[in-house]
Design a protein around this motif. Structure first.
Motif, PDB file in Angstrom:
ATOM      1  N   GLU A  66       0.819  -1.221   0.000  1.00  0.00           N
ATOM      2  CA  GLU A  66       0.000   0.000   0.000  1.00  0.00           C
ATOM      3  C   GLU A  66       0.851   1.270   0.000  1.00  0.00           C
ATOM      4  O   GLU A  66       0.335   2.371  -0.258  1.00  0.00           O
ATOM      5  N   ASN A  67       2.157   1.136   0.241  1.00  0.00           N
ATOM      6  CA  ASN A  67       3.037   2.309   0.267  1.00  0.00           C
ATOM      7  C   ASN A  67       3.918   2.425  -0.968  1.00  0.00           C
ATOM      8  O   ASN A  67       4.829   3.250  -1.003  1.00  0.00           O
ATOM      9  N   ILE A  68       3.658   1.607  -1.983  1.00  0.00           N
ATOM     10  CA  ILE A  68       4.455   1.658  -3.215  1.00  0.00           C
ATOM     11  C   ILE A  68       3.619   2.246  -4.350  1.00  0.00           C
ATOM     12  O   ILE A  68       2.468   1.869  -4.549  1.00  0.00           O
ATOM     13  N   VAL A  69       4.222   3.173  -5.094  1.00  0.00           N
ATOM     14  CA  VAL A  69       3.627   3.706  -6.319  1.00  0.00           C
ATOM     15  C   VAL A  69       4.641   3.512  -7.441  1.00  0.00           C
ATOM     16  O   VAL A  69       5.805   3.897  -7.299  1.00  0.00           O
ATOM     17  N   GLY A  70       4.198   2.913  -8.544  1.00  0.00           N
ATOM     18  CA  GLY A  70       5.070   2.733  -9.698  1.00  0.00           C
ATOM     19  C   GLY A  70       4.674   3.671 -10.824  1.00  0.00           C
ATOM     20  O   GLY A  70       3.474   3.871 -11.068  1.00  0.00           O
TER      21      GLY A  70
END
Length: 252
Positions: A66-70
């Motif tokens: 939930e804390n990763i954005v690609g």
């Protein structure tokens, strides 16, 4: 066609999954993983994430889905990433103009993406903007020892060289110049992807990073890991002694 990211996205993912992209698995990725800090409780941007395979490595170092954005410019790559990692957020956009508020991320990770920009300082400025104070930025780019060389036939043998003729002013390669480089057959022998990217010296990137405001914490030049020796000894020998990539860990 140069940099046809969409057309080669699925093939690239296939090569990553079956372990046949030797530079990826045995040279660049081990270098990056060794430089990763603890990512627990950090909001993370994967810059130029491709099909998202490095999510797994980030999670192994404490990141949560939930804390990763690609982010990647290739719509097909992002579509594959969303299908493969459906519980992680992925967006299509440009690394030179990030669609995020300032002071938003704790950590930015970028594997071999910055060198696709002809204005890397623009990328560094955007990363600096979206990072929180004390936030860190880990990224890799091609090394000029590998990508600023020229091919030359010597005694009917092909060499990749960088240097000069001692008796003339003939120069082979362009170590100190920031220039576009074109690489063919990047993904494998059966499909000849053609990529163009920009190569600069280590000091070139050092200066840009400092001008942007970053503190440089660590710097590494790649060396192949021992596991590669059993798979392709010639490739292992070359990439053990001659760096193919380099990586920087910086702090805002």
């Amino acid at each position: 066609m140069f940099n046809d990211y969409d057309n080669y996205a699925a093939y690239r993912q296939e090569k990553i999954n079956d372990g046949t992209m030797l530079a990826h698995q045995y040279v660049e990725k081990p270098m990056m993983e060794n430089m990763l800090p603890d990512l627990s409780n950090k909001k993370i941007l994967m810059l130029g994430c491709g099909t998202g395979d490095e999510c797994k490595m980030l999670i192994e170092h404490g990141a949560t889905k939930e804390n990763i954005v690609g982010l990647d410019i290739s719509e097909t790559s992002i579509q594959i990433a969303k299908e493969t990692y459906s519980d992680i957020e992925f967006v299509v956009d440009d690394i030179n103009n990030l669609p995020f508020l300032g002071n938003y991320f704790d950590f930015v990770y970028s594997s071999l993406s910055v060198h696709y920009s002809k204005t890397p300082q623009k990328v560094y400025s955007e990363v600096y903007r979206v990072l929180k104070k004390e936030g860190e930025f880990l990224f890799s780019v091609g090394h000029p020892i590998r990508f600023a060389t020229v091919n030359k036939m010597i005694n009917d043998e092909e060499y990749r060289i960088i240097g000069c003729n001692k008796n003339t002013n003939e120069i082979y390669g362009n170590y100190n110049s920031f220039k576009k480089h074109v690489e063919t057959n990047f993904t494998g022998i059966d499909k000849k992807e053609i990529l163009s990217f920009y190569i600069g010296s280590p000091s070139y990137h050092f200066k840009l990073l400092r001008q942007t405001g970053f503190e440089i914490i660590d710097f590494t030049e790649s060396s192949a890991i021992e596991d590669l020796k059993e798979i392709n000894e010639n490739y292992y020998i070359r990439n053990s002694e001659l760096p193919q990539f380099m990586a920087y860990l910086t702090k805002k």
